[in-house]
Design a protein around this motif. Sequence first.
Motif, PDB file in Angstrom:
ATOM      1  N   SER A 136       0.831  -1.212   0.000  1.00 16.16           N
ATOM      2  CA  SER A 136       0.000   0.000   0.000  1.00 16.16           C
ATOM      3  C   SER A 136       0.868   1.265   0.000  1.00 16.16           C
ATOM      4  O   SER A 136       0.558   2.225  -0.711  1.00 16.16           O
ATOM      5  CB  SER A 136      -0.998   0.011   1.162  1.00 16.16           C
ATOM      6  N   ALA A 137       1.973   1.269   0.752  1.00 16.60           N
ATOM      7  CA  ALA A 137       2.847   2.451   0.769  1.00 16.60           C
ATOM      8  C   ALA A 137       3.441   2.691  -0.618  1.00 16.60           C
ATOM      9  O   ALA A 137       3.493   3.827  -1.100  1.00 16.60           O
ATOM     10  CB  ALA A 137       3.959   2.274   1.798  1.00 16.60           C
ATOM     11  N   SER A 138       3.866   1.617  -1.269  1.00 16.35           N
ATOM     12  CA  SER A 138       4.430   1.737  -2.607  1.00 16.35           C
ATOM     13  C   SER A 138       3.365   2.234  -3.589  1.00 16.35           C
ATOM     14  O   SER A 138       3.613   3.129  -4.402  1.00 16.35           O
ATOM     15  CB  SER A 138       4.975   0.377  -3.065  1.00 16.35           C
ATOM     16  N   TYR A 139       2.162   1.689  -3.459  1.00 19.06           N
ATOM     17  CA  TYR A 139       1.075   2.125  -4.355  1.00 19.06           C
ATOM     18  C   TYR A 139       0.797   3.624  -4.190  1.00 19.06           C
ATOM     19  O   TYR A 139       0.682   4.354  -5.176  1.00 19.06           O
ATOM     20  CB  TYR A 139      -0.213   1.319  -4.092  1.00 19.06           C
ATOM     21  N   VAL A 140       0.694   4.079  -2.946  1.00 16.98           N
ATOM     22  CA  VAL A 140       0.375   5.491  -2.699  1.00 16.98           C
ATOM     23  C   VAL A 140       1.439   6.391  -3.330  1.00 16.98           C
ATOM     24  O   VAL A 140       1.124   7.358  -4.040  1.00 16.98           O
ATOM     25  CB  VAL A 140       0.248   5.773  -1.176  1.00 16.98           C
ATOM     26  N   MET A 141       2.724   6.057  -3.104  1.00 20.38           N
ATOM     27  CA  MET A 141       3.794   6.898  -3.652  1.00 20.38           C
ATOM     28  C   MET A 141       3.817   6.861  -5.178  1.00 20.38           C
ATOM     29  O   MET A 141       4.018   7.879  -5.833  1.00 20.38           O
ATOM     30  CB  MET A 141       5.157   6.474  -3.089  1.00 20.38           C
ATOM     31  N   ARG A 142       3.585   5.690  -5.761  1.00 16.53           N
ATOM     32  CA  ARG A 142       3.621   5.573  -7.225  1.00 16.53           C
ATOM     33  C   ARG A 142       2.407   6.232  -7.868  1.00 16.53           C
ATOM     34  O   ARG A 142       2.506   6.846  -8.932  1.00 16.53           O
ATOM     35  CB  ARG A 142       3.725   4.101  -7.623  1.00 16.53           C
ATOM     36  N   ALA A 143       1.236   6.100  -7.230  1.00 22.24           N
ATOM     37  CA  ALA A 143       0.028   6.702  -7.795  1.00 22.24           C
ATOM     38  C   ALA A 143       0.134   8.225  -7.772  1.00 22.24           C
ATOM     39  O   ALA A 143      -0.210   8.902  -8.742  1.00 22.24           O
ATOM     40  CB  ALA A 143      -1.204   6.229  -7.012  1.00 22.24           C
ATOM     41  N   LEU A 144       0.655   8.769  -6.665  1.00 22.79           N
ATOM     42  CA  LEU A 144       0.825  10.222  -6.582  1.00 22.79           C
ATOM     43  C   LEU A 144       1.895  10.694  -7.563  1.00 22.79           C
ATOM     44  O   LEU A 144       1.771  11.750  -8.170  1.00 22.79           O
ATOM     45  CB  LEU A 144       1.173  10.631  -5.152  1.00 22.79           C
ATOM     46  N   SER A 145       2.930   9.874  -7.736  1.00 18.20           N
ATOM     47  CA  SER A 145       3.984  10.210  -8.681  1.00 18.20           C
ATOM     48  C   SER A 145       3.444  10.255 -10.117  1.00 18.20           C
ATOM     49  O   SER A 145       3.739  11.177 -10.883  1.00 18.20           O
ATOM     50  CB  SER A 145       5.126   9.195  -8.551  1.00 18.20           C
ATOM     51  N   LEU A 146       2.617   9.270 -10.455  1.00 16.91           N
ATOM     52  CA  LEU A 146       1.983   9.256 -11.788  1.00 16.91           C
ATOM     53  C   LEU A 146       1.147  10.512 -12.012  1.00 16.91           C
ATOM     54  O   LEU A 146       1.029  11.005 -13.127  1.00 16.91           O
ATOM     55  CB  LEU A 146       1.041   8.049 -11.893  1.00 16.91           C
ATOM     56  N   ALA A 147       0.558  11.007 -10.927  1.00 15.95           N
ATOM     57  CA  ALA A 147      -0.281  12.204 -11.015  1.00 15.95           C
ATOM     58  C   ALA A 147       0.565  13.485 -11.055  1.00 15.95           C
ATOM     59  O   ALA A 147       0.026  14.576 -11.172  1.00 15.95           O
ATOM     60  CB  ALA A 147      -1.248  12.249  -9.835  1.00 15.95           C
ATOM     61  N   GLY A 148       1.887  13.332 -10.954  1.00 16.79           N
ATOM     62  CA  GLY A 148       2.765  14.497 -11.087  1.00 16.79           C
ATOM     63  C   GLY A 148       3.468  14.915  -9.801  1.00 16.79           C
ATOM     64  O   GLY A 148       4.236  15.865  -9.799  1.00 16.79           O
ATOM     65  N   TRP A 149       3.200  14.225  -8.704  1.00 13.42           N
ATOM     66  CA  TRP A 149       3.813  14.584  -7.419  1.00 13.42           C
ATOM     67  C   TRP A 149       4.859  13.548  -7.039  1.00 13.42           C
ATOM     68  O   TRP A 149       4.613  12.648  -6.223  1.00 13.42           O
ATOM     69  CB  TRP A 149       2.738  14.694  -6.341  1.00 13.42           C
ATOM     70  N   THR A 150       6.049  13.678  -7.633  1.00 10.62           N
ATOM     71  CA  THR A 150       7.144  12.750  -7.354  1.00 10.62           C
ATOM     72  C   THR A 150       8.113  13.411  -6.386  1.00 10.62           C
ATOM     73  O   THR A 150       8.657  14.473  -6.695  1.00 10.62           O
ATOM     74  CB  THR A 150       7.906  12.404  -8.646  1.00 10.62           C
ATOM     75  N   THR A 216       9.002   6.288   7.536  1.00 10.10           N
ATOM     76  CA  THR A 216       8.555   6.110   6.153  1.00 10.10           C
ATOM     77  C   THR A 216       7.036   6.212   6.079  1.00 10.10           C
ATOM     78  O   THR A 216       6.484   6.928   5.238  1.00 10.10           O
ATOM     79  CB  THR A 216       9.003   4.726   5.612  1.00 10.10           C
ATOM     80  N   SER A 217       6.355   5.494   6.976  1.00 12.13           N
ATOM     81  CA  SER A 217       4.886   5.523   7.002  1.00 12.13           C
ATOM     82  C   SER A 217       4.372   6.942   7.183  1.00 12.13           C
ATOM     83  O   SER A 217       3.406   7.350   6.536  1.00 12.13           O
ATOM     84  CB  SER A 217       4.346   4.670   8.142  1.00 12.13           C
ATOM     85  N   ARG A 218       5.027   7.690   8.064  1.00 11.97           N
ATOM     86  CA  ARG A 218       4.573   9.065   8.341  1.00 11.97           C
ATOM     87  C   ARG A 218       4.737   9.938   7.101  1.00 11.97           C
ATOM     88  O   ARG A 218       3.858  10.735   6.764  1.00 11.97           O
ATOM     89  CB  ARG A 218       5.377   9.633   9.518  1.00 11.97           C
ATOM     90  N   ILE A 219       5.859   9.792   6.411  1.00 10.53           N
ATOM     91  CA  ILE A 219       6.084  10.616   5.224  1.00 10.53           C
ATOM     92  C   ILE A 219       5.091  10.249   4.111  1.00 10.53           C
ATOM     93  O   ILE A 219       4.545  11.121   3.444  1.00 10.53           O
ATOM     94  CB  ILE A 219       7.559  10.506   4.751  1.00 10.53           C
ATOM     95  N   VAL A 220       4.826   8.953   3.946  1.00  8.36           N
ATOM     96  CA  VAL A 220       3.845   8.524   2.930  1.00  8.36           C
ATOM     97  C   VAL A 220       2.482   9.143   3.239  1.00  8.36           C
ATOM     98  O   VAL A 220       1.809   9.692   2.364  1.00  8.36           O
ATOM     99  CB  VAL A 220       3.741   6.976   2.875  1.00  8.36           C
ATOM    100  N   GLU A 221       2.106   9.082   4.511  1.00  8.50           N
ATOM    101  CA  GLU A 221       0.811   9.633   4.941  1.00  8.50           C
ATOM    102  C   GLU A 221       0.754  11.152   4.707  1.00  8.50           C
ATOM    103  O   GLU A 221      -0.226  11.672   4.164  1.00  8.50           O
ATOM    104  CB  GLU A 221       0.632   9.314   6.430  1.00  8.50           C
ATOM    105  N   ASP A 222       1.833  11.849   5.124  1.00  2.00           N
ATOM    106  CA  ASP A 222       1.864  13.308   4.958  1.00  2.00           C
ATOM    107  C   ASP A 222       1.883  13.703   3.486  1.00  2.00           C
ATOM    108  O   ASP A 222       1.235  14.669   3.076  1.00  2.00           O
ATOM    109  CB  ASP A 222       3.121  13.897   5.637  1.00  2.00           C
ATOM    110  N   TRP A 223       2.646  12.938   2.699  1.00  4.75           N
ATOM    111  CA  TRP A 223       2.745  13.240   1.262  1.00  4.75           C
ATOM    112  C   TRP A 223       1.365  13.120   0.618  1.00  4.75           C
ATOM    113  O   TRP A 223       0.924  13.983  -0.149  1.00  4.75           O
ATOM    114  CB  TRP A 223       3.740  12.264   0.612  1.00  4.75           C
ATOM    115  N   ALA A 224       0.653  12.034   0.943  1.00  6.49           N
ATOM    116  CA  ALA A 224      -0.683  11.809   0.371  1.00  6.49           C
ATOM    117  C   ALA A 224      -1.658  12.882   0.830  1.00  6.49           C
ATOM    118  O   ALA A 224      -2.395  13.459   0.023  1.00  6.49           O
ATOM    119  CB  ALA A 224      -1.190  10.422   0.759  1.00  6.49           C
ATOM    120  N   GLU A 225      -1.626  13.188   2.122  1.00  4.74           N
ATOM    121  CA  GLU A 225      -2.574  14.173   2.649  1.00  4.74           C
ATOM    122  C   GLU A 225      -2.331  15.551   2.033  1.00  4.74           C
ATOM    123  O   GLU A 225      -3.267  16.253   1.670  1.00  4.74           O
ATOM    124  CB  GLU A 225      -2.449  14.251   4.183  1.00  4.74           C
ATOM    125  N   TYR A 226      -1.062  15.923   1.899  1.00  2.00           N
ATOM    126  CA  TYR A 226      -0.745  17.260   1.378  1.00  2.00           C
ATOM    127  C   TYR A 226      -1.159  17.395  -0.081  1.00  2.00           C
ATOM    128  O   TYR A 226      -1.795  18.367  -0.470  1.00  2.00           O
ATOM    129  CB  TYR A 226       0.759  17.517   1.533  1.00  2.00           C
TER     130      TYR A 226
END
Length: 238
Positions: A136-150, A216-226
């Motif tokens: 799930s962490a990998s999915y969240v980071m990759r999905a946001l990256s695909l959307a332009g937020w890498t 790592t979990s905290r950064i994934v969560e913050d990245w997604a929320e922001y």
Amino acid sequence: MALYRDEGVVLRTAKLGEADRIITLLTRSHGKVRAVAKGVRRSKSRFGGRLEPFMRADLLIAQGRSLDVISQAESLAAYAAPISADFEAYSAANVIAETADKLVAAENERTGAQYRLLVGALNALAKHAHAPRLISASYVMRALSLAGWTPRLSSCVVCGGTDAAFFSVPDGGAMCANDHTTQSHRVAQPTLCQLEALLNGDWAALQGVTEPLPETSRIVEDWAEYYLERPLRSLRIS
Ligand SMILES: [Zn+2]
């Protein structure tokens, strides 16, 4: 009514009237679709369990004036059963479905790459290919990256230097001691390496890891929320 055929993954469902449900799907060619499944809550529904969350189905959908109507659904992959049997996988699937739902805001937006990423993540969860929270962490980071937020992880977002020791979500990634802003916080090198592996889907680098580091979990969560501009509810409760 015009009919269209597509395949889709059920992201969530909501009750409608006595026996119906509104099904929110991410489809391969029509983006996010909300469609009514008539009679789906009756015990002898012709849809069976094919329109439950995390199911992947081949669909025939009638275009309606306000909401589309699902006319047929054939199961393509029963991810729901193996995922629901395992609490960690189920929690991870909820994070994944909620992210996909919030990320693809506009209905009928073309999102083929997002669809493939979603199917890949659910497939990996159903097969227990890796630890659920890593998937799930990998999915969240990759999905946001695909959307332009890498995020930039291996070097400072300001100077490009490789001695990054801070991380700032609003600034877009890692920062060195000279350039770090007040919005950044200190970050450990193993966290940046783990984030990089999750972002690249580099499972060899994650071998033997059973869950993400707390940081790592905290950064994934913050990245997604922001970047989604709202919290992921399913991440908060997991
Ligand atoms: Zn710098």
